[in-house]
Scaffold this motif. Structure first.
Motif, mmCIF file in Angstrom:
data_model
loop_
_atom_site.group_PDB
_atom_site.id
_atom_site.type_symbol
_atom_site.label_atom_id
_atom_site.label_comp_id
_atom_site.label_asym_id
_atom_site.label_seq_id
_atom_site.Cartn_x
_atom_site.Cartn_y
_atom_site.Cartn_z
ATOM 1 N N ALA A 184 -28.674 57.357 2.459
ATOM 2 C CA ALA A 184 -29.238 58.089 1.431
ATOM 3 C C ALA A 184 -29.021 57.708 -0.225
ATOM 4 O O ALA A 184 -30.414 57.674 -0.769
ATOM 5 C CB ALA A 184 -28.782 59.225 1.468
ATOM 6 N N LEU A 185 -28.067 57.297 -0.483
ATOM 7 C CA LEU A 185 -27.567 57.482 -2.049
ATOM 8 C C LEU A 185 -27.974 55.944 -2.092
ATOM 9 O O LEU A 185 -28.504 56.204 -3.644
ATOM 10 C CB LEU A 185 -25.986 57.624 -1.731
ATOM 11 N N LEU A 186 -27.961 55.299 -1.834
ATOM 12 C CA LEU A 186 -28.869 54.033 -1.991
ATOM 13 C C LEU A 186 -29.849 53.662 -2.182
ATOM 14 O O LEU A 186 -31.095 53.329 -3.505
ATOM 15 C CB LEU A 186 -28.323 52.710 -1.251
ATOM 16 N N MET A 235 -12.753 54.404 5.210
ATOM 17 C CA MET A 235 -14.620 55.171 5.307
ATOM 18 C C MET A 235 -14.644 54.197 3.266
ATOM 19 O O MET A 235 -15.432 53.798 3.412
ATOM 20 C CB MET A 235 -14.684 55.719 5.554
ATOM 21 N N ILE A 236 -14.137 55.456 2.983
ATOM 22 C CA ILE A 236 -14.382 55.781 1.669
ATOM 23 C C ILE A 236 -14.113 54.257 0.626
ATOM 24 O O ILE A 236 -15.729 53.901 0.319
ATOM 25 C CB ILE A 236 -13.440 55.987 0.891
ATOM 26 N N PRO A 237 -13.260 53.309 0.540
ATOM 27 C CA PRO A 237 -13.404 52.231 -0.561
ATOM 28 C C PRO A 237 -14.940 50.855 0.732
ATOM 29 O O PRO A 237 -14.888 49.831 -0.163
ATOM 30 C CB PRO A 237 -12.165 51.543 0.244
ATOM 31 N N THR A 238 -14.460 50.410 2.131
ATOM 32 C CA THR A 238 -15.385 49.820 2.585
ATOM 33 C C THR A 238 -16.887 49.907 2.084
ATOM 34 O O THR A 238 -17.751 49.517 1.400
ATOM 35 C CB THR A 238 -15.222 50.042 3.644
ATOM 36 N N LEU A 239 -17.257 51.761 1.982
ATOM 37 C CA LEU A 239 -18.771 52.156 1.393
ATOM 38 C C LEU A 239 -18.923 51.663 0.295
ATOM 39 O O LEU A 239 -20.315 50.874 -0.124
ATOM 40 C CB LEU A 239 -18.926 53.200 2.829
ATOM 41 N N ALA A 240 -17.701 52.127 -0.893
ATOM 42 C CA ALA A 240 -17.777 52.600 -2.005
ATOM 43 C C ALA A 240 -18.239 50.908 -2.365
ATOM 44 O O ALA A 240 -19.403 49.823 -3.242
ATOM 45 C CB ALA A 240 -16.434 52.652 -2.619
ATOM 46 N N ARG A 241 -16.956 49.861 -2.084
ATOM 47 C CA ARG A 241 -17.401 48.067 -2.032
ATOM 48 C C ARG A 241 -18.840 47.834 -2.121
ATOM 49 O O ARG A 241 -19.423 47.418 -2.230
ATOM 50 C CB ARG A 241 -16.506 47.627 -1.297
ATOM 51 N N SER A 242 -19.159 47.835 -0.860
ATOM 52 C CA SER A 242 -20.706 47.877 0.048
ATOM 53 C C SER A 242 -22.158 48.386 -1.330
ATOM 54 O O SER A 242 -22.944 47.894 -1.345
ATOM 55 C CB SER A 242 -20.658 48.140 0.774
ATOM 56 N N LEU A 243 -21.602 49.280 -1.271
ATOM 57 C CA LEU A 243 -22.943 50.192 -2.394
ATOM 58 C C LEU A 243 -22.155 48.626 -3.926
ATOM 59 O O LEU A 243 -23.433 49.131 -4.231
ATOM 60 C CB LEU A 243 -22.809 51.501 -2.473
ATOM 61 N N ARG A 244 -21.498 49.033 -4.217
ATOM 62 C CA ARG A 244 -21.346 48.300 -5.948
ATOM 63 C C ARG A 244 -21.965 47.097 -5.550
ATOM 64 O O ARG A 244 -22.798 46.687 -6.271
ATOM 65 C CB ARG A 244 -20.030 48.323 -6.177
ATOM 66 N N ALA A 245 -22.103 46.156 -4.201
ATOM 67 C CA ALA A 245 -22.533 44.316 -4.305
ATOM 68 C C ALA A 245 -23.892 45.069 -4.442
ATOM 69 O O ALA A 245 -24.774 44.370 -4.802
ATOM 70 C CB ALA A 245 -22.209 44.138 -2.646
ATOM 71 N N ARG A 246 -24.214 45.986 -3.438
ATOM 72 C CA ARG A 246 -26.116 45.801 -3.497
ATOM 73 C C ARG A 246 -26.648 46.299 -4.379
ATOM 74 O O ARG A 246 -27.944 46.828 -4.726
ATOM 75 C CB ARG A 246 -26.062 46.748 -2.173
ATOM 76 N N THR A 247 -26.053 47.405 -5.786
ATOM 77 C CA THR A 247 -26.656 47.590 -6.829
ATOM 78 C C THR A 247 -26.302 46.612 -8.053
ATOM 79 O O THR A 247 -26.721 47.295 -9.095
ATOM 80 C CB THR A 247 -25.365 49.536 -7.258
ATOM 81 N N ASP A 248 -25.253 45.694 -8.194
ATOM 82 C CA ASP A 248 -25.271 45.313 -9.168
ATOM 83 C C ASP A 248 -26.251 44.202 -9.844
ATOM 84 O O ASP A 248 -26.719 43.764 -8.984
ATOM 85 C CB ASP A 248 -23.467 44.267 -8.884
#
Length: 248
Positions: A184-186, A235-248
Motif C-alpha cells: 500500500a505504501l509503495l 521482515m522489516i529489513p527485507t521489505l525496506a530494502r525492497s521498497l528502496r530498490a523500487r523507488t530509487d
C-alpha cells in the motif's frame, strides 16, 4: 521541444542529462515534484513552469487520475534566450515561440487497462511472502529451541500452553499484514521505505506489551518477547530494502 505525458498515478525519474538546462511547462493537469530524499515536493498546476537543474528533484509524479502533460524545451532550442535562477517561474513570455515549434510526445505511465506499477507491486509482494515463510520458519525454530531449553509457554490467564504451530500461524498472519502495508505504501506514498520502517517498528514495539499482561512466568515472557523480535528482524529489513530498490 517534446511533451511528456504522465498518466494518472504515473511516476517518471528525472535523468539529469535529459533535463540539463531544459525548461518545463505544465500544460495540462498537475505534476508533483519528488525531491531527492523522497519527500513530496510542490504540486505544479497548469501554466506553471520550472527548471530542474540543481533543484534536487529526482522524479515527476502525477498525483491525479487524469493524464498530465509537460512541455519541455530542450537544450539548444531557439526559444531559450535567458535563464531564470529560480526553479519555478511562469512561461507566458515563451509561449508564442513554443507553440511554433515541432513537438514530440513521450508517454509515461500505464498503457490503457494496465498499470505500470503492477510489476513493482507484484515483485514486492513476492519478496514479502517469501520473507513471511522465512519468518515463520525462524520463529517456529526459535520457539522449539526455547521449549527444549525448558520454557513451557504456559499462559496462566488462559490455562493453556502455546503449541509450536501456533507460533507459525500468528507469525504468518502478521507478516502478511506487513506485506500488505508495504504494498500500500509503495502504491500511494512518496517515501514508502521510510514510512514502512516507522510503521513496522511502531507496531513491533506495541506487540511487546501483551507478553507482560498474560501472567506467564519470567522465562515464558522473555521467550515471547524474543519471538516477537525474530520475525521483525526478518521482515522489516527485507521489505525496506525492497521498497528502496523500487523507488530509487
Amino acid at each position: 521541444m517534446r511533451t511528456l505525458a504522465l498518466r494518472g498515478g504515473a511516476r517518471v525519474a528525472v535523468v539529469a542529462a535529459e533535463w540539463r538546462d531544459a525548461f518545463g511547462v505544465v500544460t495540462r493537469g498537475r505534476v508533483q515534484l519528488e525531491l531527492r530524499d523522497g519527500e513530496p515536493g510542490p504540486v505544479l498546476g497548469r501554466d506553471a513552469g520550472f527548471w530542474l537543474r540543481g533543484t534536487g528533484v529526482r522524479a515527476l509524479r502525477n498525483p491525479g487520475r487524469r493524464t498530465a502533460r509537460v512541455r519541455i524545451v530542450t537544450p539548444g532550442a531557439r526559444t531559450v534566450t535567458r535563464r531564470s535562477t529560480h526553479p519555478y517561474t511562469g512561461h507566458r513570455t515563451m509561449e508564442d515561440d513554443m507553440n511554433g515549434m515541432n513537438d514530440t510526445e513521450v508517454v509515461a505511465g500505464p498503457a490503457p487497462g494496465r498499470s505500470s506499477r503492477t510489476p513493482r507491486l507484484l515483485g514486492l509482494a513476492g519478496i514479502g511472502f517469501a520473507a513471511a515463510l522465512a519468518a515463520m520458519a525462524a520463529t517456529t525454530l526459535a520457539a522449539a529451541l526455547a521449549q527444549a531449553a525448558g520454557v513451557d509457554f504456559e499462559v496462566p490467564d488462559g490455562g493453556e500452553t502455546i503449541p509450536l504451530p501456533g507460533f507459525a500461524v500468528v507469525t504468518g498472519f502478521f507478516s502478511v499484514v506487513g506485506v500488505v502495508i508495504a504494498v500500500a505504501l509503495l502504491r500511494w506514498s512518496a517515501r514508502p521505505a521510510r514510512r514502512f520502517v516507522w510503521t513496522a517498528v511502531s507496531l513491533t514495539a506495541i506487540s511487546l506489551v501483551p507478553p507482560f499482561l498474560v501472567g506467564a512466568n519470567t522465562a515464558t515472557v522473555v521467550a515471547l518477547l524474543g519471538l516477537h523480535l525474530v520475525p521483525a528482524a526478518v521482515m522489516i529489513p527485507t521489505l525496506a530494502r525492497s521498497l528502496r530498490a523500487r523507488t530509487d
